[in-house]
Write a protein that holds these residues in place. Structure first.
Motif, PDB file in Angstrom:
ATOM      1  N   THR A 150      38.084  19.797 -98.137  1.00 37.19           N
ATOM      2  CA  THR A 150      38.265  20.432 -99.602  1.00 37.19           C
ATOM      3  C   THR A 150      38.500  19.342-100.663  1.00 37.19           C
ATOM      4  N   LEU A 152      37.984  23.196-112.004  1.00 39.51           N
ATOM      5  CA  LEU A 152      38.302  22.650-110.348  1.00 39.51           C
ATOM      6  C   LEU A 152      39.878  22.366-110.105  1.00 39.51           C
ATOM      7  N   ARG A 204      41.050  25.144-107.932  1.00 37.22           N
ATOM      8  CA  ARG A 204      40.206  25.349-106.498  1.00 37.22           C
ATOM      9  C   ARG A 204      40.397  24.214-105.606  1.00 37.22           C
ATOM     10  N   THR A 252      41.686  23.784-102.901  1.00 29.50           N
ATOM     11  CA  THR A 252      41.237  24.103-101.175  1.00 29.50           C
ATOM     12  C   THR A 252      39.744  24.564-101.108  1.00 29.50           C
ATOM     13  N   THR A 253      38.930  24.546-102.006  1.00 28.74           N
ATOM     14  CA  THR A 253      37.806  24.806-101.936  1.00 28.74           C
ATOM     15  C   THR A 253      36.794  23.601-101.323  1.00 28.74           C
ATOM     16  N   LEU A 312      30.421  23.386-104.211  1.00 31.05           N
ATOM     17  CA  LEU A 312      30.412  23.120-105.763  1.00 31.05           C
ATOM     18  C   LEU A 312      28.992  22.862-106.160  1.00 31.05           C
ATOM     19  N   GLN A 327      29.491  19.421-110.600  1.00 32.68           N
ATOM     20  CA  GLN A 327      30.929  19.559-110.123  1.00 32.68           C
ATOM     21  C   GLN A 327      31.062  18.387-109.092  1.00 32.68           C
TER      22      GLN A 327
END
Length: 264
Positions: free
Chosen positions: A98, A138, A141, A143-144, A149, A153
Motif C-alpha cells: 500500500t 493520495l 488513499r 491503503t491503496t 496508481l 502518481q
C-alpha cells in the motif's frame, strides 16, 4: 558532498563491443547544489548516476559521498546515503504494498530492522500531510496498493519516498521522461519544491535543455563520457538554449541539431 576523482567506466572491455562510457571524470558537487545534467544519447549521464549509486563499479578512479569512500561499495551498501527516482515510474515503489507501507519502508531505509514494523498513527498523520502537498488526492488513499496508481502518481510517490528522510544525495534519472507533458511539469515542480525546502544536494539527468536551464544552480553537459561544460550561478541564469548549443559546438566541434529531444 560528492567527489568523483578520475572515474572511468568501460563496458565489454577487451571485446569488439568495448565502450568507454565514462572517461577520467573528475567532479565535485557541494552540499546543497542542485545540478542538472544534459547530453545526447550515450553521453554518459545515466552511467555517471549508476556509478554514484553503486549499480556499476568503475574500472578506475574513486567516489566519495559525504566524506565516505564508497568506490567499492555495492548498491545496497550505498542506499543509506542516497535517494533515487528512476525514469520508469514502476521501479521506485512496491506494487503489491500500500501507499503507507511503501512510505514506511522508505522511512526505515538504512536503519536497524526490528520485529515491530507496523505503521504508527503518528507516521500515518505525517504521511497524510506530505501526500496532501502533492495535490493528487493520495492522502485519502493510504491503503491503496501502489500498483493501482497512475504512472504520474507513482512517480510523485517515489519522489516523496526518496526525500522522506533527507538523503545525502538525491539522484533523479530522467524521472519525468515517461510521463505526459502536463504530469511531467507537475512532478518537476514538486521536485524543485522539495529540493529547495530540504536544501537537498541533487543530480538531475534530463534530455530537455529548457528544463536543465530552468532548474538548479548548476548545469553540466556531457559528451562521449566526459563533462564538457560546467556552468553555475549567474552564468547559468543568463544562458539560453541557443547559448548552450553554441557552447557545446565550440567545445566539441560537433552539433546537436539532430538530437530533437534536447530541443524539446
Amino acid at each position: 558532498m560528492l567527489r568523483m576523482a578520475n572515474v572511468t567506466k568501460i563496458f565489454n572491455r577487451g571485446t569488439v563491443n568495448e565502450k568507454t562510457a565514462l572517461s577520467d571524470v573528475t567532479l565535485t558537487v557541494s552540499d546543497g547544489d542542485f545540478v542538472t545534467m544534459i547530453g545526447g544519447n550515450g553521453a554518459g549521464k545515466s552511467t555517471l548516476l549508476n556509478c554514484v549509486a553503486g549499480v556499476f563499479l568503475p574500472e578506475e578512479g574513486g567516489i566519495h559521498i559525504d566524506q565516505a569512500d564508497v568506490t567499492k561499495l555495492g548498491e545496497h551498501r550505498r542506499a543509506k546515503y542516497l535517494g533515487r527516482v528512476f525514469q520508469d515510474p514502476m521501479m521506485g515503489t512496491a506494487a503489491d504494498m500500500t501507499i503507507e507501507e511503501n512510505l514506511a519502508l522508505a522511512l526505515r531505509r538504512g536503519k536497524p530492522r526490528t520485529l515491530r514494523w507496523g505503521v504508527t498513527e503518528r507516521e500515518r498523520a505525517r504521511y497524510k500531510a506530505l501526500l496532501k502537498r502533492l495535490g493528487l488526492g493520495l492522502e485519502a488513499r493510504l491503503t491503496t496498493k501502489a500498483g493501482l496508481l497512475s504512472g504520474g502518481q507513482r512517480q510523485a510517490l517515489t519522489l516523496l519516498m526518496a526525500t522522506l528522510e533527507r538523503p545525502k544525495l538525491l539522484l533523479l534519472d530522467e524521472h519525468t521522461a515517461a510521463l505526459d507533458p502536463k504530469t511531467a511539469e507537475k512532478v518537476l515542480a514538486i521536485s524543485d519544491e522539495f529540493i529547495r525546502e530540504g536544501s537537498l544536494t541533487t543530480l538531475m539527468v534530463t534530455h530537455n535543455m529548457r528544463n536543465a536551464l530552468q532548474y538548479g544552480n548548476r548545469l553540466l553537459m556531457m559528451h562521449e563520457g566526459r563533462v564538457l561544460i560546467d556552468v553555475q550561478g549567474e552564468e547559468k541564469r543568463r544562458l539560453t538554449v541557443e547559448d548552450l548549443l553554441s557552447l557545446f559546438e565550440r567545445a566539441s566541434g560537433e552539433t546537436l541539431a539532430s538530437d530533437r529531444a534536447l530541443l524539446s
